[in-house]
Design an enzyme around this catalytic site. Structure first.
Site, PDB file in Angstrom:
ATOM      1  N   GLY A 429      60.272  72.866  51.880  1.00  0.00           N
ATOM      2  CA  GLY A 429      59.287  72.856  50.804  1.00  0.00           C
ATOM      3  C   GLY A 429      57.901  72.714  51.369  1.00  0.00           C
ATOM      4  N   GLY A 431      54.072  70.656  50.805  1.00  0.00           N
ATOM      5  CA  GLY A 431      53.279  69.645  50.115  1.00  0.00           C
ATOM      6  C   GLY A 431      51.819  69.849  50.444  1.00  0.00           C
ATOM      7  N   GLY A 434      51.223  70.020  54.330  1.00  0.00           N
ATOM      8  CA  GLY A 434      51.967  70.818  55.286  1.00  0.00           C
ATOM      9  C   GLY A 434      53.321  71.257  54.783  1.00  0.00           C
ATOM     10  N   VAL A 436      57.444  71.449  55.080  1.00  0.00           N
ATOM     11  CA  VAL A 436      58.498  70.530  55.488  1.00  0.00           C
ATOM     12  C   VAL A 436      59.727  71.302  55.950  1.00  0.00           C
ATOM     13  CG1 VAL A 436      59.820  68.516  54.798  1.00  0.00           C
ATOM     14  CG2 VAL A 436      57.655  69.001  53.697  1.00  0.00           C
ATOM     15  N   LYS A 450      57.526  67.130  58.648  1.00  0.00           N
ATOM     16  CA  LYS A 450      56.415  67.782  57.955  1.00  0.00           C
ATOM     17  C   LYS A 450      55.390  68.216  58.981  1.00  0.00           C
ATOM     18  CE  LYS A 450      55.047  66.742  53.931  1.00  0.00           C
ATOM     19  NZ  LYS A 450      54.527  66.097  52.727  1.00  0.00           N
ATOM     20  N   ASP A 550      47.710  60.609  46.310  1.00  0.00           N
ATOM     21  CA  ASP A 550      48.094  61.963  45.913  1.00  0.00           C
ATOM     22  C   ASP A 550      49.488  61.966  45.309  1.00  0.00           C
ATOM     23  OD1 ASP A 550      47.939  64.654  45.498  1.00  0.00           O
ATOM     24  OD2 ASP A 550      48.576  65.194  47.517  1.00  0.00           O
TER      25      ASP A 550
END
Ligand SMILES: *[C@@H]1O[C@H](CO)[C@@H](O)[C@H](O)[C@H]1NC(C)=O
Ligand SMILES: *[C@@H]1O[C@H](CO)[C@@H](O)[C@H](O)[C@H]1NC(C)=O
Ligand SMILES: *[C@@H]1O[C@H](CO)[C@@H](O)[C@H](O)[C@H]1NC(C)=O
Ligand SMILES: *[C@@H]1O[C@H](CO)[C@@H](O)[C@H](O)[C@H]1NC(C)=O
Length: 702
Positions: A429, A431, A434, A436, A450, A550
């Protein structure tokens, strides 16, 4: 108001006694008078109607005894009476409460004994009765409180032994029994407490040896056994408690040498072994204790040089005084010069011994000049590499790999191999910081890695000044926070290493109709609680407190049991440490608190705002957008049953409170987390609830 069920007056300046009429209110479910200046007696009939769930009167000046109606009050969930002047014998003041979750009676003038009935409160997670005058023994049946996380009975008059049955409290995090008159050995069953973080048995009358089994408490953060009568030597196994940051064994009867294994305690900050009978020299391995800030080895029989590490070099004389023959650069202590060393050895054999120190000194000179040359060459080479950014040929140039409990270099290679150099087929995925990847290591461990894209661009992140921060992140342990193992900065790759969580992010689950329908109301409500717990821990129980900055549905991950794990804590700060205008880069549109439009200083209330957005997203099944209306509950699930419905109403009301424009009016994460622990009492009919009603509800609560 004889039918009043909820009264919250906390955090004001109310004075005086409660009006006697309060005894006519018998259907109270929540009474919160905490943090005022109330005095006089507590309301005697408060639970006569049998509905009382929360009884919170902490930090006032209440006197008198515990209200009698509490004894049979089986509805109790949360009781906080700490910080008053309550008196009386509590041996029989309490009963068995099947739903009781939290009980705090600390800092009062209570006496009597610990009741066996606590052992039958199967849902109790926290029992604190510290700073009273409780006598007698700890009942062995306390080992039955299967949910217990915190047991604090410190500063009382307890006697007898520590029951070995406490070893069955599998979820226990804190065992605090200091300042009592407890005798006997430390039972080795304490080693079974695999989650234990804080063990404080100081200032008792304990004897026997330190059980080596304590090393099984692999999560121990602080161990205080000071001021007892503990004998024999320090077991080397203590060196395996790899997260230990405070070790206090002072004022005991310990003898023998200090085991070199203690040098393995890489995050140890405080070490006190003073006032014992320890002998021999301080192990060389202590030079690795670079996190150490406070040390005390005074009043022992130690000799030889002090280890070459900051804490010892900067130690005051008091910390090393009264030993047999310690030497080093501390004012007041003799210097470790060649002549004193050789004088000592001369007694045995003459000239040969004198030559050895001289030779080794020469050797040292040669070696250190060689090292300096090496370092100069290395730094020069690094500069060139940085400038040209021709990293591909330099795979061995590991700038910094700081990964606790792994061999950094091997791990780096294993990660590169497992992901075939970050091949897209291991993509998990993406984020804010960066991409992952999943790394299945040959050791059967699975990690999430990551990769930070910025390392290939302009400037590599210079993380060395943030080692402490990385360490703080590594030391965080909470079941709802993804474990951060470390950070690797390499000429080619810069990446963060995390625990792998099976199901992926909340966002992916909500975006997938099948997965979303499997994610039922009870799981969703539990998830809200878990996230609140995690944030509350980071904001209020960590030192220094950490702000997420975040929080979004992409960095809340779900494991196989749908339990939430918040990820990326502190990443914003770690990766962009110098940026003052971090709002430009950290934070995600749609989750950023409005005040960040005009201020650059993030506070925990920014996290509270983002939390509010995420909660609505969980309930609605999608991001709430700019307006909220609760007729848009996630349609993929059956409408909630009555019980869930009440919970959803209170969760939604809380979320709205989190979204208030004025950050000061938002609740704190602790308030939210506490609020969520109590099951909702029916307040509004579910169907047809309007936004205004919700806002009213939330105004009433905070
Ligand atoms: C407290 O009460 C119990 C019985 O209710 C009694 O056995 C005990 O002696 C009392 N303790 C003190 C210190 O008065
Ligand atoms: C505590 O209780 C003991 C008896 O159990 C009594 O002798 C002592 O005076 C009490 N201490 C205080 C400070 O009340
Ligand atoms: C500690 O235990 C010893 C016996 O082992 C006893 O003589 C002493 O009075 C106890 N001290 C305290 C403070 O309880
Ligand atoms: C170490 O422990 C002793 C006795 O428990 C205490 O007096 C001393 O202040 C402690 N040292 C430090 C540096 O805290």
């Amino acid at each position: 108001m004889a039918n009043l069920t909820l009264l919250i007056l906390r955090d004001n300046n109310f004075l005086g006694t409660l009006p006697p009429e309060i005894n006519k209110i018998v259907h109270m479910s929540v009474l919160d008078l905490s943090d005022n200046e109330f005095e006089g007696q507590l309301p005697e009939n408060i639970c006569l109607g049998g509905l009382l769930q929360k009884f919170i009167v902490m930090n006032n000046h209440f006197t008198g005894h515990i209200p009698k109606s509490l004894r049979n009050c089986t509805s109790l969930v949360r009781v906080r009476l700490e910080g008053n002047k309550l008196t009386g014998n509590i041996t029989e003041a309490f009963g068995v409460y099947p739903q009781l979750n939290y009980m705090d009676l600390s800092h009062n003038y209570l006496h009597g004994e610990l009741s066996w009935k606590w052992g039958y409160c199967h849902n109790l997670t926290s029992l604190r009765i510290s700073n009273n005058n409780i006598s007698g023994e700890i009942p062995p049946i306390f080992g039955r409180m299967a949910q217990l996380r915190v047991l604090d009975l410190s500063a009382n008059n307890l006697s007898g032994k520590i029951p070995r049955e406490l070893g069955s409290l599998q979820l226990l995090l804190d065992l605090i029994l200091n300042n009592n008159g407890i005798t006997g050995n430390i039972p080795h069953q304490i080693g079974f407490l695999s989650r234990l973080e804080h063990l404080n048995l100081a200032s008792n009358n304990l004897s026997g040896a330190i059980p080596p089994q304590l090393n099984l408490c692999a999560n121990l953060l602080s161990l205080n056994l000071s001021q007892n009568k503990i004998k024999r030597s320090i077991p080397p196994e203590i060196g395996n408690a790899q997260f230990l940051s405070v070790l206090d064994l002072s004022q005991n009867l310990l003898t023998g040498r200090i085991p070199p294994d203690l040098g393995k305690l890489r995050v140890l900050e405080t070490l006190n072994v003073s006032h014992n009978g320890l002998s021999g020299s301080i192990p060389h391995s202590f030079a690795d204790l670079w996190a150490l800030t406070s040390v005390d080895v005074s009043y022992n029989d130690l000799e030889g040089p002090l280890p070459n590490v900051k804490a010892f070099k900067e130690a005051p004389f008091e910390a090393v005084q009264h030993n047999k023959g310690l030497c080093g650069n501390v004012a007041g202590l003799q210097k470790c010069n060649i002549s004193t060393m050789s004088k000592k050895h001369n007694q045995h054999s003459g000239a040969r011994i004198l030559i050895i120190p001289v030779l080794s000194f020469l050797g040292f000179l040669v070696l250190s000049s060689f090292l300096i040359v090496l370092i100069i060459i290395y730094c020069h080479r690094r500069k060139i590499i940085k400038r040209e950014r021709n990293a591909l040929t330099e795979t061995n140039d590991l700038d910094f790999l700081h990964i606790l409990s792994f061999d950094g270099k091997i791990l780096y290679e294993q990660i590169m191999e497992a992901t075939e150099g970050f091949h897209s087929k291991y993509y998990l995925g993406e984020g804010a910081y960066g991409v992952v990847y999943k790394a299945d290591l040959p050791t059967d461990q699975t990690l999430a890695v990551k990769k930070n894209p910025s390392s290939q661009e302009d400037e590599t992140v210079d993380i060395v000044p943030f080692e402490r921060e990385i360490e703080a992140l590594q030391n965080i342990r909470h079941r709802n926070i993804v474990k951060f193992y470390g950070f690797c900065s390499h000429a080619q790759h810069c990446f963060l290493v995390y625990e792998f969580i099976e199901r992926g992010s909340l966002r992916t689950i909500l975006n997938d109709d099948d997965k979303a329908s499997e994610f039922g109301w009870d799981k969703r409500i539990n998830m809200v609680r878990a996230i609140a717990d995690a944030l509350s821990y980071m904001h209020h129980d960590c030192f220094p407190p950490l702000i997420h900055r975040d929080l979004t549905s992409t960095n809340i991950l779900l494991d196989a049991d749908f339990e939430a794990h918040v990820s990326d804590f502190g990443t914003a700060r770690l990766l962009r440490p110098d940026s003052t205008n971090w709002t430009a880069t950290a934070g995600t549109i749609g989750y950023i608190a409005p005040e960040l439009a005009y201020t650059n200083i993030p506070t925990e209330k920014c996290d509270v705002y983002s939390f509010g957005v995420v909660v609505l997203e969980i309930i609605m099944g999608k991001h709430p957008g700019n307006y909220v209306s609760l007729d848009v509950l996630d349609q993929r699930l059956l409408p909630p049953t009555n019980w869930h419905a009440q919970n959803i109403i209170s969760v939604a009301a809380l979320a709205l409170a989190c979204l208030r424009t004025n950050p000061q009016l938002r609740p704190t994460m602790t308030q939210i987390s506490q609020e969520l622990q109590v099951q909702a009492t029916p307040v509004l009919p579910f169907f047809g609830v309007t936004l205004e009603q919700l806002c009213d509800l939330d105004r009433r609560n905070f």
